[in-house]
Motif scaffolding. Sequence first.
Motif: not given
Lengths: 81, 81
Positions: B14-15, B32-40, B73-74
Motif C-alpha cells: 500500500g506504500m 513488454y507487458t507487466t502486471e505488477s512490479l515491486r522492488t526490494a 518498511h517490512r
Amino acid sequence: MKYDVTIKIALKEGMLDPEASAIQNAITNLGYTTESLRTARLFLIRLDAPDREAARAMAQKICERLLANPVIHRYEVEVAG
Amino acid sequence: MKYDVTIKIALKEGMLDPEASAIQNAITNLGYTTESLRTARLFLIRLDAPDREAARAMAQKICERLLANPVIHRYEVEVAG
C-alpha cells in the motif's frame, strides 16, 4: 500467461561498494561484528509471456536494456509458476 | 561462529513506490507487458554470533536500528549455515 519473475542485481565481485562499507561501519558502531556485507537490489515482476522460457528471455532483456549496467553489475533471473 | 544472514527490506503493502512505477512504465516502453512490479533491497551479511538464534536476533536489531524504517518498511531475516 502470467509469470512471477525475480531479478537480483548486485555489483560484480571486486567493485567498490561505498554504501556497503558505510553500513558495515554503522553496524560496528552498534556493537556487532561483521566479516562482510554486500548489497543487492530485487525486482519482483509479474510478466505476461507465452511460456516460461519466454518470460526468462524477457526478464534478461529487461536487465540488459534497463535495470543493470553490464560493466559493473551481475544479475540473476528466477522464474516461478 | 560465522553466520550468513540475508536481510530483505521492502516497502509495506500500500506504500507508494514511485521508482517501481517508473520502471514499470519503462518496461512498457520496451514493448513488454507487466502486471505488477515491486522492488526490494537485499543485504547479505556475514555476522559473528555465538549461535544461530543470536545471529537472527542481531540481524533483527540491525534492521530495526539501522536499515529499515518501521513506518514504511517490512523486513525478512534468513540465517544460513
